[in-house]
Design a protein around this motif. Structure first.
Motif, PDB file in Angstrom:
ATOM      1  N   LEU A 122       0.419  -1.216   0.121  1.00  0.00           N
ATOM      2  CA  LEU A 122      -0.116   0.221  -0.281  1.00  0.00           C
ATOM      3  C   LEU A 122       0.951   1.512  -0.307  1.00  0.00           C
ATOM      4  CD1 LEU A 122      -3.061  -0.901   2.488  1.00  0.00           C
ATOM      5  CD2 LEU A 122      -2.924  -1.086   0.058  1.00  0.00           C
ATOM      6  N   ILE A 123       1.681   1.771   0.828  1.00  0.00           N
ATOM      7  CA  ILE A 123       2.209   2.626   1.199  1.00  0.00           C
ATOM      8  C   ILE A 123       3.778   2.679  -0.295  1.00  0.00           C
ATOM      9  CG2 ILE A 123       3.673   3.667   2.381  1.00  0.00           C
ATOM     10  CD1 ILE A 123       2.620   2.066   4.713  1.00  0.00           C
ATOM     11  N   TYR A 124       4.370   1.810  -0.597  1.00  0.00           N
ATOM     12  CA  TYR A 124       4.889   2.133  -1.865  1.00  0.00           C
ATOM     13  C   TYR A 124       4.767   2.495  -3.099  1.00  0.00           C
ATOM     14  CZ  TYR A 124       8.768   0.576  -5.183  1.00  0.00           C
ATOM     15  OH  TYR A 124       9.469   0.589  -5.852  1.00  0.00           O
ATOM     16  N   PRO A 125       3.309   2.301  -3.573  1.00  0.00           N
ATOM     17  CA  PRO A 125       2.807   2.683  -4.812  1.00  0.00           C
ATOM     18  C   PRO A 125       2.239   3.605  -4.462  1.00  0.00           C
ATOM     19  CG  PRO A 125       1.100   0.937  -3.583  1.00  0.00           C
ATOM     20  CD  PRO A 125       2.863   0.942  -3.025  1.00  0.00           C
ATOM     21  N   LEU A 126       1.758   4.153  -3.135  1.00  0.00           N
ATOM     22  CA  LEU A 126       1.443   5.899  -2.776  1.00  0.00           C
ATOM     23  C   LEU A 126       2.321   7.207  -3.201  1.00  0.00           C
ATOM     24  CD1 LEU A 126      -1.435   4.659  -0.101  1.00  0.00           C
ATOM     25  CD2 LEU A 126      -1.699   5.441  -1.672  1.00  0.00           C
ATOM     26  N   ILE A 127       3.586   6.646  -1.983  1.00  0.00           N
ATOM     27  CA  ILE A 127       4.632   7.446  -1.995  1.00  0.00           C
ATOM     28  C   ILE A 127       4.995   7.419  -3.970  1.00  0.00           C
ATOM     29  CG2 ILE A 127       6.843   7.338  -2.216  1.00  0.00           C
ATOM     30  CD1 ILE A 127       6.602   5.975   0.932  1.00  0.00           C
ATOM     31  N   GLY A 128       4.939   6.585  -4.494  1.00  0.00           N
ATOM     32  CA  GLY A 128       4.944   6.778  -6.162  1.00  0.00           C
ATOM     33  C   GLY A 128       4.574   7.846  -6.651  1.00  0.00           C
ATOM     34  N   ALA A 130       2.523   9.948  -4.913  1.00  0.00           N
ATOM     35  CA  ALA A 130       3.144  12.251  -4.186  1.00  0.00           C
ATOM     36  C   ALA A 130       4.410  12.287  -4.898  1.00  0.00           C
ATOM     37  CB  ALA A 130       2.737  11.219  -2.810  1.00  0.00           C
ATOM     38  N   THR A 131       5.068  11.602  -5.443  1.00  0.00           N
ATOM     39  CA  THR A 131       6.299  11.639  -5.515  1.00  0.00           C
ATOM     40  C   THR A 131       6.403  12.240  -7.477  1.00  0.00           C
ATOM     41  OG1 THR A 131       6.810   9.889  -6.408  1.00  0.00           O
ATOM     42  CG2 THR A 131       7.770  11.035  -3.635  1.00  0.00           C
ATOM     43  N   GLY A 132       4.946  11.547  -7.515  1.00  0.00           N
ATOM     44  CA  GLY A 132       4.549  12.157  -8.797  1.00  0.00           C
ATOM     45  C   GLY A 132       5.372  11.157 -10.664  1.00  0.00           C
ATOM     46  N   HIS A 133       5.299   9.767  -9.828  1.00  0.00           N
ATOM     47  CA  HIS A 133       5.004   8.762 -10.666  1.00  0.00           C
ATOM     48  C   HIS A 133       3.526   7.779 -10.267  1.00  0.00           C
ATOM     49  CE1 HIS A 133       9.426   8.246  -8.908  1.00  0.00           C
ATOM     50  NE2 HIS A 133       9.377   9.632  -9.966  1.00  0.00           N
ATOM     51  N   PHE A 134       2.828   8.709 -11.872  1.00  0.00           N
ATOM     52  CA  PHE A 134       1.375   7.831 -11.821  1.00  0.00           C
ATOM     53  C   PHE A 134       1.635   7.320 -12.629  1.00  0.00           C
ATOM     54  CE2 PHE A 134       1.759  12.479 -11.119  1.00  0.00           C
ATOM     55  CZ  PHE A 134       0.643  12.633  -9.831  1.00  0.00           C
ATOM     56  N   TRP A 135       0.186   6.340 -12.793  1.00  0.00           N
ATOM     57  CA  TRP A 135      -0.145   4.520 -14.066  1.00  0.00           C
ATOM     58  C   TRP A 135       0.185   4.938 -14.734  1.00  0.00           C
ATOM     59  CZ3 TRP A 135      -0.473  -0.207 -13.854  1.00  0.00           C
ATOM     60  CH2 TRP A 135      -1.591  -1.002 -14.707  1.00  0.00           C
ATOM     61  N   PRO A 136       0.605   4.352 -15.684  1.00  0.00           N
ATOM     62  CA  PRO A 136       1.496   2.749 -15.746  1.00  0.00           C
ATOM     63  C   PRO A 136       2.912   3.116 -15.308  1.00  0.00           C
ATOM     64  CG  PRO A 136       0.331   3.519 -17.907  1.00  0.00           C
ATOM     65  CD  PRO A 136       0.254   4.735 -17.466  1.00  0.00           C
ATOM     66  N   ALA A 137       3.281   4.498 -15.445  1.00  0.00           N
ATOM     67  CA  ALA A 137       4.844   4.150 -14.955  1.00  0.00           C
ATOM     68  C   ALA A 137       5.114   4.081 -13.308  1.00  0.00           C
ATOM     69  CB  ALA A 137       4.703   6.191 -15.574  1.00  0.00           C
ATOM     70  N   LEU A 138       4.627   3.035 -13.082  1.00  0.00           N
ATOM     71  CA  LEU A 138       4.676   3.162 -11.516  1.00  0.00           C
ATOM     72  C   LEU A 138       4.661   1.388 -10.864  1.00  0.00           C
ATOM     73  CD1 LEU A 138       3.903   4.979  -8.781  1.00  0.00           C
ATOM     74  CD2 LEU A 138       1.019   3.769  -8.975  1.00  0.00           C
ATOM     75  N   PRO A 139       5.857   1.803 -10.469  1.00  0.00           N
ATOM     76  CA  PRO A 139       5.687   0.315  -9.964  1.00  0.00           C
ATOM     77  C   PRO A 139       5.400  -0.672  -9.188  1.00  0.00           C
ATOM     78  CG  PRO A 139       8.090   2.056  -9.693  1.00  0.00           C
ATOM     79  CD  PRO A 139       7.156   2.646 -10.032  1.00  0.00           C
ATOM     80  N   MET A 140       4.548  -0.970  -8.875  1.00  0.00           N
ATOM     81  CA  MET A 140       3.262  -1.822  -8.244  1.00  0.00           C
ATOM     82  C   MET A 140       3.654  -3.100  -7.602  1.00  0.00           C
ATOM     83  SD  MET A 140       1.006  -0.299  -9.698  1.00  0.00           S
ATOM     84  CE  MET A 140      -0.280  -1.347  -8.971  1.00  0.00           C
ATOM     85  N   PHE A 141       2.770  -3.764  -6.616  1.00  0.00           N
ATOM     86  CA  PHE A 141       2.740  -4.856  -5.761  1.00  0.00           C
ATOM     87  C   PHE A 141       2.915  -6.011  -6.868  1.00  0.00           C
ATOM     88  CE2 PHE A 141       0.716  -7.655  -3.225  1.00  0.00           C
ATOM     89  CZ  PHE A 141       1.764  -8.153  -2.323  1.00  0.00           C
ATOM     90  N   GLY A 142       3.876  -6.598  -6.407  1.00  0.00           N
ATOM     91  CA  GLY A 142       3.727  -8.629  -6.801  1.00  0.00           C
ATOM     92  C   GLY A 142       4.265  -8.275  -7.959  1.00  0.00           C
ATOM     93  N   VAL A 143       4.532  -7.150  -8.584  1.00  0.00           N
ATOM     94  CA  VAL A 143       5.216  -7.455 -10.068  1.00  0.00           C
ATOM     95  C   VAL A 143       6.389  -6.334 -10.530  1.00  0.00           C
ATOM     96  CG1 VAL A 143       2.512  -7.820 -11.154  1.00  0.00           C
ATOM     97  CG2 VAL A 143       3.398  -5.389 -11.207  1.00  0.00           C
ATOM     98  N   ASP A 186      16.534   8.930  -7.237  1.00  0.00           N
ATOM     99  CA  ASP A 186      15.736  10.021  -6.494  1.00  0.00           C
ATOM    100  C   ASP A 186      14.012   8.920  -7.049  1.00  0.00           C
ATOM    101  OD1 ASP A 186      14.965  12.036  -4.421  1.00  0.00           O
ATOM    102  OD2 ASP A 186      14.199  12.761  -5.964  1.00  0.00           O
ATOM    103  N   VAL A 187      13.946   7.575  -6.365  1.00  0.00           N
ATOM    104  CA  VAL A 187      12.717   7.071  -6.497  1.00  0.00           C
ATOM    105  C   VAL A 187      12.861   7.196  -4.885  1.00  0.00           C
ATOM    106  CG1 VAL A 187      11.969   5.084  -7.113  1.00  0.00           C
ATOM    107  CG2 VAL A 187      13.303   5.412  -8.657  1.00  0.00           C
ATOM    108  N   ARG A 188      11.884   7.712  -3.677  1.00  0.00           N
ATOM    109  CA  ARG A 188      11.887   7.444  -2.886  1.00  0.00           C
ATOM    110  C   ARG A 188      11.388   6.569  -2.285  1.00  0.00           C
ATOM    111  NH1 ARG A 188      10.155  14.159  -2.841  1.00  0.00           N
ATOM    112  NH2 ARG A 188      12.109  15.115  -4.353  1.00  0.00           N
TER     113      ARG A 188
END
Length: 222
Positions: A122-128, A130-143, A186-188
């Protein structure tokens, strides 16, 4: 110096997420099943958790590293091979040999493990986001490799018996290599990844030594 830019890194995730959709939903379902299995005692539940972890490592190694990330970084073939080895090791140890025991245990180790599980899912994608990494350019849980690694540490911290430290080697290596993106790109959300290996290995090894010492005092170990 990395052989790719942040823009290329995020473009790879965009292409990857589009290509494998809706595998991201399946990953969350499998992750939820693995967490639910923690609350059910029995070898079947242990095997379910091991299977979920093994499949996440195998698929990430083959698809993300081997097929997509390798287009901008040839080292990804080696990374992919490591992920496949870890996936096979988890399946062999936890499913074939039935050598991993998981359970909800109360204490510092469980709190850290639960924190890693919550962070990865949950927190990992939310930080992404919040720091400007939106779907689909967002590292997702499990994949994606980084949240998979953090999730794995979280579940291994939920183990109740000793297991081969070899299962920790590749996740630890990736926590350092993948976590370097936190500094270099800077992938926070990867800052925790950078420390998760040191934290998890230290807690697991220290816990095993303490349990062994208690067993020695009680005359339960040779």
């Amino acid at each position: 110096m990395l052989p790719f830019t942040l823009e290329q890194f995020l473009d790879i995730f965009a292409a990857y997420n589009k290509a494998i959709w809706p595998a991201q939903i399946l990953a969350y379902v499998l992750g939820a099943i693995a967490v639910a299995a923690l609350f059910r005692k029995g070898r079947a539940s242990d095997r379910v958790i091991s299977t979920v972890l093994g499949l996440m490592w195998l698929s990430t190694g083959v698809l993300y590293h081997g097929v997509f990330f390798s287009s901008v970084n040839k080292a990804a073939f080696a990374f992919g091979a490591l992920f496949v080895v870890e996936g096979v090791a988890l399946l062999y140890t936890g499913v074939v040999r039935d050598g991993l025991r998981f359970a909800i245990i109360y204490g510092f180790r469980a709190v850290i493990g639960a924190g890693f599980i919550l962070y990865a899912s949950l927190i990992y994608p939310l930080i992404g986001v919040a720091t400007g990494h939106f779907w689909p350019a967002l590292p997702m849980f499990g994949v994606a490799p980084c949240p998979v690694t953090i999730f794995t540490f979280g579940l291994l911290l939920m183990t109740t018996g000793r297991f081969s430290y070899w299962l920790l080697v590749i996740p630890f290596i990736w926590s350092v290599l993948g976590g370097s993106a936190a500094i270099l790109l800077d992938v926070r959300q990867d800052w925790l990844l950078l420390f998760s290996g040191f934290i998890s290995v230290s807690i697991i090894v220290a816990g095993d030594r303490q349990a062994r010492a208690v067993g020695d005092e009680a005359g339960l170990t040779p």
